[in-house]
Design an enzyme around this catalytic site. Structure first.
Site, mmCIF file in Angstrom:
data_model
loop_
_atom_site.group_PDB
_atom_site.id
_atom_site.type_symbol
_atom_site.label_atom_id
_atom_site.label_comp_id
_atom_site.label_asym_id
_atom_site.label_seq_id
_atom_site.Cartn_x
_atom_site.Cartn_y
_atom_site.Cartn_z
ATOM 1 N N HIS A 130 0.847 -1.315 0.066
ATOM 2 C CA HIS A 130 0.017 -0.093 -0.163
ATOM 3 C C HIS A 130 0.754 1.342 0.054
ATOM 4 O O HIS A 130 0.294 2.342 -0.293
ATOM 5 C CB HIS A 130 -1.108 0.010 1.202
ATOM 6 N N ASP A 160 0.334 -7.533 1.422
ATOM 7 C CA ASP A 160 0.580 -5.895 1.538
ATOM 8 C C ASP A 160 2.204 -5.907 1.645
ATOM 9 O O ASP A 160 2.685 -5.434 2.185
ATOM 10 C CB ASP A 160 -0.086 -5.579 2.824
ATOM 11 N N SER A 236 4.584 2.415 8.178
ATOM 12 C CA SER A 236 4.365 1.149 7.067
ATOM 13 C C SER A 236 5.666 1.156 6.560
ATOM 14 O O SER A 236 6.168 1.834 5.661
ATOM 15 C CB SER A 236 3.119 1.725 6.412
#
Length: 381
Positions: A130, A160, A236
Protein backbone atom coordinates in the site's frame (compact mmCIF):
# COMPACT_ATOMS: atom_id res chain seq x y z
CA UNK A 1 -14.94 52.59 52.09
CA UNK A 2 -14.07 56.22 53.04
CA UNK A 3 -10.91 57.57 51.42
CA UNK A 4 -11.45 61.10 52.78
CA UNK A 5 -10.83 59.87 56.32
CA UNK A 6 -7.58 58.16 55.22
CA UNK A 7 -8.82 54.78 56.30
CA UNK A 8 -9.47 51.41 54.63
CA UNK A 9 -11.63 48.51 55.65
CA UNK A 10 -8.49 46.44 56.28
CA UNK A 11 -7.37 48.77 58.92
CA UNK A 12 -4.29 49.98 56.97
CA UNK A 13 -3.99 53.70 56.87
CA UNK A 14 -2.67 55.84 54.08
CA UNK A 15 0.50 57.80 54.84
CA UNK A 16 -0.49 61.17 56.18
CA UNK A 17 1.28 64.44 55.59
CA UNK A 18 3.72 65.12 58.48
CA UNK A 19 3.98 68.36 60.47
CA UNK A 20 7.31 70.34 60.44
CA UNK A 21 8.08 69.60 64.10
CA UNK A 22 7.70 65.91 63.71
CA UNK A 23 9.74 66.06 60.51
CA UNK A 24 12.78 67.62 62.29
CA UNK A 25 12.71 64.97 64.97
CA UNK A 26 12.57 62.30 62.32
CA UNK A 27 15.52 63.87 60.41
CA UNK A 28 17.63 63.89 63.52
CA UNK A 29 16.94 60.24 64.08
CA UNK A 30 18.03 59.45 60.52
CA UNK A 31 21.36 61.29 60.97
CA UNK A 32 22.12 59.36 64.16
CA UNK A 33 21.45 56.03 62.44
CA UNK A 34 23.60 57.02 59.43
CA UNK A 35 26.55 58.07 61.65
CA UNK A 36 26.38 54.84 63.66
CA UNK A 37 26.32 52.74 60.51
CA UNK A 38 29.38 54.55 59.09
CA UNK A 39 31.44 53.95 62.24
CA UNK A 40 30.39 50.29 62.26
CA UNK A 41 31.39 49.88 58.61
CA UNK A 42 34.88 51.31 59.17
CA UNK A 43 35.56 49.11 62.20
CA UNK A 44 34.19 46.02 60.40
CA UNK A 45 36.40 46.63 57.34
CA UNK A 46 39.52 46.92 59.51
CA UNK A 47 38.67 43.66 61.30
CA UNK A 48 38.16 41.73 58.05
CA UNK A 49 41.37 43.03 56.49
CA UNK A 50 43.37 42.11 59.55
CA UNK A 51 42.02 38.61 60.01
CA UNK A 52 41.13 37.55 56.44
CA UNK A 53 43.80 39.18 54.31
CA UNK A 54 44.17 35.97 52.22
CA UNK A 55 40.47 35.66 51.51
CA UNK A 56 40.86 36.23 47.78
CA UNK A 57 43.45 33.45 47.54
CA UNK A 58 41.10 31.21 49.47
CA UNK A 59 38.35 31.93 46.92
CA UNK A 60 40.66 30.98 44.05
CA UNK A 61 41.60 27.74 45.76
CA UNK A 62 37.95 27.03 46.40
CA UNK A 63 37.12 27.36 42.69
CA UNK A 64 40.07 25.13 41.81
CA UNK A 65 38.91 22.51 44.29
CA UNK A 66 35.42 22.60 42.80
CA UNK A 67 36.88 22.17 39.32
CA UNK A 68 38.99 19.20 40.43
CA UNK A 69 36.01 17.72 42.19
CA UNK A 70 33.96 18.05 39.01
CA UNK A 71 36.68 16.38 36.97
CA UNK A 72 36.97 13.52 39.43
CA UNK A 73 33.23 12.97 39.31
CA UNK A 74 32.61 13.17 35.58
CA UNK A 75 29.68 10.98 34.56
CA UNK A 76 30.95 7.81 32.95
CA UNK A 77 29.59 6.82 29.53
CA UNK A 78 26.23 5.25 30.16
CA UNK A 79 26.24 1.65 28.90
CA UNK A 80 24.04 1.08 25.89
CA UNK A 81 20.81 -0.71 26.58
CA UNK A 82 19.13 -3.12 24.19
CA UNK A 83 17.12 -0.39 22.51
CA UNK A 84 20.26 1.66 21.84
CA UNK A 85 21.92 -1.38 20.35
CA UNK A 86 18.95 -2.22 18.13
CA UNK A 87 18.73 1.36 16.91
CA UNK A 88 22.43 1.30 16.03
CA UNK A 89 22.21 -2.08 14.30
CA UNK A 90 18.95 -1.74 12.37
CA UNK A 91 18.53 2.02 11.99
CA UNK A 92 21.01 2.39 9.10
CA UNK A 93 19.01 -0.19 7.10
CA UNK A 94 15.71 1.69 7.37
CA UNK A 95 14.85 3.96 4.44
CA UNK A 96 12.10 6.32 3.43
CA UNK A 97 9.88 5.36 0.49
CA UNK A 98 8.07 8.06 -1.49
CA UNK A 99 5.10 7.31 -3.74
CA UNK A 100 5.14 9.82 -6.60
CA UNK A 101 2.42 10.33 -9.21
CA UNK A 102 2.37 12.20 -12.50
CA UNK A 103 0.56 15.54 -12.52
CA UNK A 104 -1.46 17.18 -15.26
CA UNK A 105 1.42 19.52 -15.96
CA UNK A 106 3.76 16.64 -16.75
CA UNK A 107 5.65 16.76 -13.46
CA UNK A 108 5.35 14.56 -10.41
CA UNK A 109 3.86 15.07 -6.99
CA UNK A 110 4.23 13.19 -3.73
CA UNK A 111 1.16 11.02 -3.16
CA UNK A 112 2.32 9.37 0.04
CA UNK A 113 5.32 8.06 1.91
CA UNK A 114 6.33 5.18 4.11
CA UNK A 115 9.34 3.19 5.22
CA UNK A 116 11.35 0.28 3.91
CA UNK A 117 13.95 -2.23 5.08
CA UNK A 118 17.18 -2.95 3.21
CA UNK A 119 17.62 -6.73 3.37
CA UNK A 120 20.24 -7.21 0.65
CA UNK A 121 23.40 -5.09 0.31
CA UNK A 122 22.97 -4.88 -3.46
CA UNK A 123 19.94 -2.65 -3.00
CA UNK A 124 16.86 -4.82 -2.38
CA UNK A 125 14.27 -3.29 -0.07
CA UNK A 126 11.02 -4.67 1.33
CA UNK A 127 8.07 -2.38 2.08
CA UNK A 128 4.28 -2.52 2.13
CA UNK A 129 2.29 -2.82 -1.08
CA UNK A 130 0.00 0.00 0.00
CA UNK A 131 3.01 2.31 0.31
CA UNK A 132 3.78 2.10 -3.43
CA UNK A 133 0.26 1.39 -4.71
CA UNK A 134 -0.60 3.57 -7.70
CA UNK A 135 2.83 5.17 -7.93
CA UNK A 136 4.12 6.53 -11.23
CA UNK A 137 7.60 6.28 -9.78
CA UNK A 138 9.12 5.49 -6.41
CA UNK A 139 11.95 7.29 -4.63
CA UNK A 140 13.99 5.88 -1.76
CA UNK A 141 15.67 8.15 0.78
CA UNK A 142 18.67 6.63 2.51
CA UNK A 143 19.71 7.54 6.06
CA UNK A 144 21.60 10.80 5.64
CA UNK A 145 19.17 12.16 3.07
CA UNK A 146 20.45 10.77 -0.24
CA UNK A 147 17.60 10.09 -2.66
CA UNK A 148 17.62 7.36 -5.30
CA UNK A 149 15.02 6.18 -7.82
CA UNK A 150 13.67 2.72 -7.09
CA UNK A 151 12.35 0.00 -9.36
CA UNK A 152 9.37 -2.03 -8.20
CA UNK A 153 10.48 -5.65 -8.55
CA UNK A 154 7.08 -6.98 -7.55
CA UNK A 155 4.17 -6.45 -5.20
CA UNK A 156 1.50 -8.60 -3.60
CA UNK A 157 -1.74 -6.97 -2.54
CA UNK A 158 -2.90 -10.03 -0.61
CA UNK A 159 -0.05 -9.87 1.90
CA UNK A 160 0.57 -6.12 1.53
CA UNK A 161 4.22 -6.62 0.62
CA UNK A 162 6.44 -5.23 -2.14
CA UNK A 163 10.10 -5.48 -3.11
CA UNK A 164 12.06 -2.54 -4.50
CA UNK A 165 15.54 -2.27 -6.00
CA UNK A 166 17.90 0.70 -6.02
CA UNK A 167 21.22 1.00 -7.81
CA UNK A 168 23.59 0.96 -4.87
CA UNK A 169 26.05 -1.48 -3.36
CA UNK A 170 27.53 -2.34 0.03
CA UNK A 171 24.47 -1.06 1.81
CA UNK A 172 23.79 -1.80 5.48
CA UNK A 173 21.28 -4.60 5.84
CA UNK A 174 18.86 -5.70 8.52
CA UNK A 175 18.93 -9.23 9.83
CA UNK A 176 15.71 -11.24 9.74
CA UNK A 177 14.79 -13.16 12.87
CA UNK A 178 12.36 -15.99 13.61
CA UNK A 179 8.84 -14.71 14.29
CA UNK A 180 7.70 -18.18 15.45
CA UNK A 181 9.73 -17.59 18.63
CA UNK A 182 8.02 -14.29 19.45
CA UNK A 183 6.15 -14.36 22.77
CA UNK A 184 3.57 -12.09 24.30
CA UNK A 185 5.41 -9.66 26.58
CA UNK A 186 8.65 -9.64 24.56
CA UNK A 187 10.17 -6.21 24.01
CA UNK A 188 9.20 -4.82 20.60
CA UNK A 189 11.09 -1.97 18.94
CA UNK A 190 9.66 -0.18 15.91
CA UNK A 191 11.89 1.81 13.57
CA UNK A 192 10.63 3.89 10.68
CA UNK A 193 9.71 7.31 9.35
CA UNK A 194 6.44 8.39 10.96
CA UNK A 195 4.97 11.39 9.16
CA UNK A 196 7.77 11.39 6.57
CA UNK A 197 11.38 12.46 6.28
CA UNK A 198 11.19 15.07 9.02
CA UNK A 199 11.00 12.28 11.58
CA UNK A 200 13.17 9.74 9.74
CA UNK A 201 14.64 6.94 11.80
CA UNK A 202 12.27 7.37 14.73
CA UNK A 203 12.50 4.62 17.33
CA UNK A 204 9.62 3.58 19.57
CA UNK A 205 9.52 0.72 22.04
CA UNK A 206 6.89 -1.38 23.73
CA UNK A 207 5.99 -5.01 24.02
CA UNK A 208 4.44 -7.72 21.89
CA UNK A 209 0.78 -7.53 22.88
CA UNK A 210 -0.40 -10.57 20.91
CA UNK A 211 0.76 -13.01 18.26
CA UNK A 212 -1.18 -14.55 15.40
CA UNK A 213 -3.79 -11.80 15.68
CA UNK A 214 -6.38 -12.28 12.91
CA UNK A 215 -7.65 -9.12 11.20
CA UNK A 216 -10.01 -8.69 8.27
CA UNK A 217 -9.37 -5.72 6.01
CA UNK A 218 -10.63 -5.01 2.48
CA UNK A 219 -11.75 -8.60 2.06
CA UNK A 220 -8.38 -10.03 3.06
CA UNK A 221 -7.37 -11.94 6.18
CA UNK A 222 -4.13 -11.02 7.96
CA UNK A 223 -2.42 -12.87 10.79
CA UNK A 224 -0.27 -10.30 12.52
CA UNK A 225 1.91 -9.47 15.50
CA UNK A 226 0.22 -6.89 17.73
CA UNK A 227 2.34 -4.38 19.62
CA UNK A 228 1.89 -1.26 21.71
CA UNK A 229 5.10 0.25 20.29
CA UNK A 230 3.91 3.41 18.53
CA UNK A 231 3.24 2.81 14.85
CA UNK A 232 2.03 5.87 12.97
CA UNK A 233 1.39 6.89 9.35
CA UNK A 234 4.76 6.67 7.62
CA UNK A 235 5.89 3.72 9.75
CA UNK A 236 4.33 1.35 7.21
CA UNK A 237 7.01 -0.88 5.75
CA UNK A 238 9.40 -0.25 8.63
CA UNK A 239 10.87 -2.79 11.01
CA UNK A 240 9.55 -4.33 14.19
CA UNK A 241 12.56 -5.74 16.02
CA UNK A 242 13.43 -7.88 19.01
CA UNK A 243 16.15 -7.03 21.51
CA UNK A 244 18.68 -9.06 19.51
CA UNK A 245 18.42 -6.53 16.69
CA UNK A 246 16.52 -8.91 14.42
CA UNK A 247 13.52 -7.96 12.32
CA UNK A 248 10.56 -10.01 13.54
CA UNK A 249 7.88 -8.13 11.63
CA UNK A 250 7.12 -5.52 9.00
CA UNK A 251 4.94 -2.73 10.38
CA UNK A 252 1.74 -2.38 8.42
CA UNK A 253 -1.40 -1.37 10.35
CA UNK A 254 -2.65 0.67 13.29
CA UNK A 255 -6.00 0.79 15.03
CA UNK A 256 -6.82 4.49 14.81
CA UNK A 257 -9.63 4.17 17.34
CA UNK A 258 -7.33 3.05 20.16
CA UNK A 259 -3.90 3.97 21.44
CA UNK A 260 -1.16 1.37 21.51
CA UNK A 261 -2.58 -1.03 18.94
CA UNK A 262 -0.18 -1.46 16.04
CA UNK A 263 0.34 -4.50 13.84
CA UNK A 264 3.19 -6.07 11.88
CA UNK A 265 3.44 -8.86 9.32
CA UNK A 266 5.41 -11.73 10.90
CA UNK A 267 8.75 -12.03 9.13
CA UNK A 268 8.38 -15.81 8.71
CA UNK A 269 5.29 -15.18 6.58
CA UNK A 270 6.97 -12.35 4.70
CA UNK A 271 10.15 -14.22 3.68
CA UNK A 272 8.57 -16.64 1.14
CA UNK A 273 6.61 -13.73 -0.35
CA UNK A 274 9.80 -11.69 -0.66
CA UNK A 275 11.59 -14.61 -2.29
CA UNK A 276 8.77 -15.15 -4.76
CA UNK A 277 8.64 -11.47 -5.66
CA UNK A 278 12.40 -11.40 -6.26
CA UNK A 279 12.28 -14.55 -8.38
CA UNK A 280 9.10 -14.02 -10.39
CA UNK A 281 7.90 -10.49 -9.75
CA UNK A 282 4.67 -11.97 -8.39
CA UNK A 283 3.51 -14.55 -5.86
CA UNK A 284 2.43 -17.91 -7.22
CA UNK A 285 -0.53 -19.30 -5.26
CA UNK A 286 -2.79 -22.28 -5.80
CA UNK A 287 -6.16 -21.18 -7.06
CA UNK A 288 -9.56 -22.88 -7.48
CA UNK A 289 -11.31 -20.26 -9.56
CA UNK A 290 -14.53 -19.55 -7.69
CA UNK A 291 -16.31 -16.84 -5.76
CA UNK A 292 -18.17 -18.09 -2.70
CA UNK A 293 -20.05 -17.10 0.42
CA UNK A 294 -19.63 -18.93 3.71
CA UNK A 295 -22.73 -20.66 5.12
CA UNK A 296 -22.53 -20.65 8.92
CA UNK A 297 -24.37 -22.96 11.30
CA UNK A 298 -27.45 -20.80 11.71
CA UNK A 299 -27.85 -20.23 7.98
CA UNK A 300 -27.31 -23.93 7.32
CA UNK A 301 -30.05 -24.94 9.79
CA UNK A 302 -32.43 -22.35 8.44
CA UNK A 303 -32.01 -23.58 4.87
CA UNK A 304 -31.46 -27.26 5.72
CA UNK A 305 -28.09 -27.40 3.96
CA UNK A 306 -24.60 -28.25 5.23
CA UNK A 307 -22.07 -25.75 6.53
CA UNK A 308 -19.57 -24.80 3.84
CA UNK A 309 -18.71 -22.51 0.97
CA UNK A 310 -21.63 -21.65 -1.31
CA UNK A 311 -20.34 -21.20 -4.88
CA UNK A 312 -21.64 -17.90 -6.25
CA UNK A 313 -19.61 -17.80 -9.45
CA UNK A 314 -17.23 -20.07 -11.32
CA UNK A 315 -14.33 -18.42 -13.14
CA UNK A 316 -14.22 -19.26 -16.83
CA UNK A 317 -11.46 -21.75 -17.73
CA UNK A 318 -10.51 -21.97 -14.07
CA UNK A 319 -9.68 -25.11 -12.13
CA UNK A 320 -13.17 -25.39 -10.67
CA UNK A 321 -14.90 -25.11 -14.05
CA UNK A 322 -12.61 -27.74 -15.54
CA UNK A 323 -13.50 -30.04 -12.63
CA UNK A 324 -17.24 -29.56 -13.22
CA UNK A 325 -18.03 -27.29 -10.26
CA UNK A 326 -21.26 -25.29 -10.76
CA UNK A 327 -22.78 -22.18 -9.19
CA UNK A 328 -25.01 -23.30 -6.31
CA UNK A 329 -22.70 -26.11 -5.21
CA UNK A 330 -21.67 -26.09 -1.55
CA UNK A 331 -18.06 -27.04 -0.82
CA UNK A 332 -18.11 -28.92 2.47
CA UNK A 333 -14.53 -30.23 2.51
CA UNK A 334 -11.25 -29.84 0.67
CA UNK A 335 -8.33 -32.24 0.94
CA UNK A 336 -10.15 -34.02 3.78
CA UNK A 337 -10.53 -30.87 5.92
CA UNK A 338 -14.00 -29.46 6.64
CA UNK A 339 -14.92 -25.97 5.45
CA UNK A 340 -16.22 -24.80 8.82
CA UNK A 341 -15.00 -21.18 8.91
CA UNK A 342 -15.03 -18.32 6.45
CA UNK A 343 -11.31 -18.66 5.74
CA UNK A 344 -10.98 -22.46 5.80
CA UNK A 345 -10.51 -22.65 2.02
CA UNK A 346 -7.71 -20.10 2.11
CA UNK A 347 -5.93 -21.88 4.95
CA UNK A 348 -6.16 -25.28 3.23
CA UNK A 349 -4.96 -23.91 -0.10
CA UNK A 350 -2.00 -22.20 1.58
CA UNK A 351 -0.64 -25.67 2.41
CA UNK A 352 -0.54 -26.67 -1.26
CA UNK A 353 1.29 -25.54 -4.37
CA UNK A 354 0.25 -24.92 -7.94
CA UNK A 355 -0.33 -28.19 -9.81
CA UNK A 356 -1.40 -30.23 -6.78
CA UNK A 357 -4.49 -32.41 -7.28
CA UNK A 358 -6.87 -32.34 -4.32
CA UNK A 359 -10.23 -33.89 -3.54
CA UNK A 360 -13.15 -31.51 -3.10
CA UNK A 361 -16.32 -32.72 -1.43
CA UNK A 362 -19.42 -30.85 -2.57
CA UNK A 363 -23.15 -30.87 -1.82
CA UNK A 364 -25.39 -30.60 -4.88
CA UNK A 365 -29.15 -31.14 -5.14
CA UNK A 366 -29.35 -32.98 -1.83
CA UNK A 367 -26.43 -35.32 -2.52
CA UNK A 368 -22.72 -35.38 -1.65
CA UNK A 369 -20.04 -36.15 -4.21
CA UNK A 370 -16.27 -35.98 -4.49
CA UNK A 371 -14.52 -34.11 -7.29
CA UNK A 372 -10.82 -34.14 -8.21
CA UNK A 373 -9.47 -30.68 -8.91
CA UNK A 374 -6.04 -29.60 -10.15
CA UNK A 375 -4.94 -26.33 -8.55
CA UNK A 376 -4.01 -23.49 -10.88
CA UNK A 377 -1.82 -20.42 -10.45
CA UNK A 378 -3.72 -17.45 -9.07
CA UNK A 379 -1.90 -15.21 -11.57
CA UNK A 380 -3.17 -17.28 -14.52
CA UNK A 381 0.32 -18.51 -15.37
Amino acid sequence: MDFNNNSWESGVRFVEERKPKKFMRFLGLILIVFFSASIGGILGGYYVKKNYDNGYVYQEKSQENIKNLSQNNETADIPKNSINQVADAVGPAIVGVDNNVRTWGGGTALQGSGSGIIFDKSGYIVTNEHVIDGATNVTVTLPGGKKLPAKVIGSDIRTDLAVLKINATNLPVAKFGDSSKVRVGDTAIAIGNPLGEEFAGSVTAGVVSAVNRKLYLDGKVYRLIQTDASINPGNSGGALCNTAGEVIGINTLKNVDAEGMGFAIPINEAIPIIQSLMKNGYVSRPYIGIEYQFIDEDTAKENQVPIGGYVVRVVRDGAAEKAGILPGDIIVALDGANIDTSDSLTEILSKHKVGDVVTMKIYRSGRYQNVQIKLQDSNGR
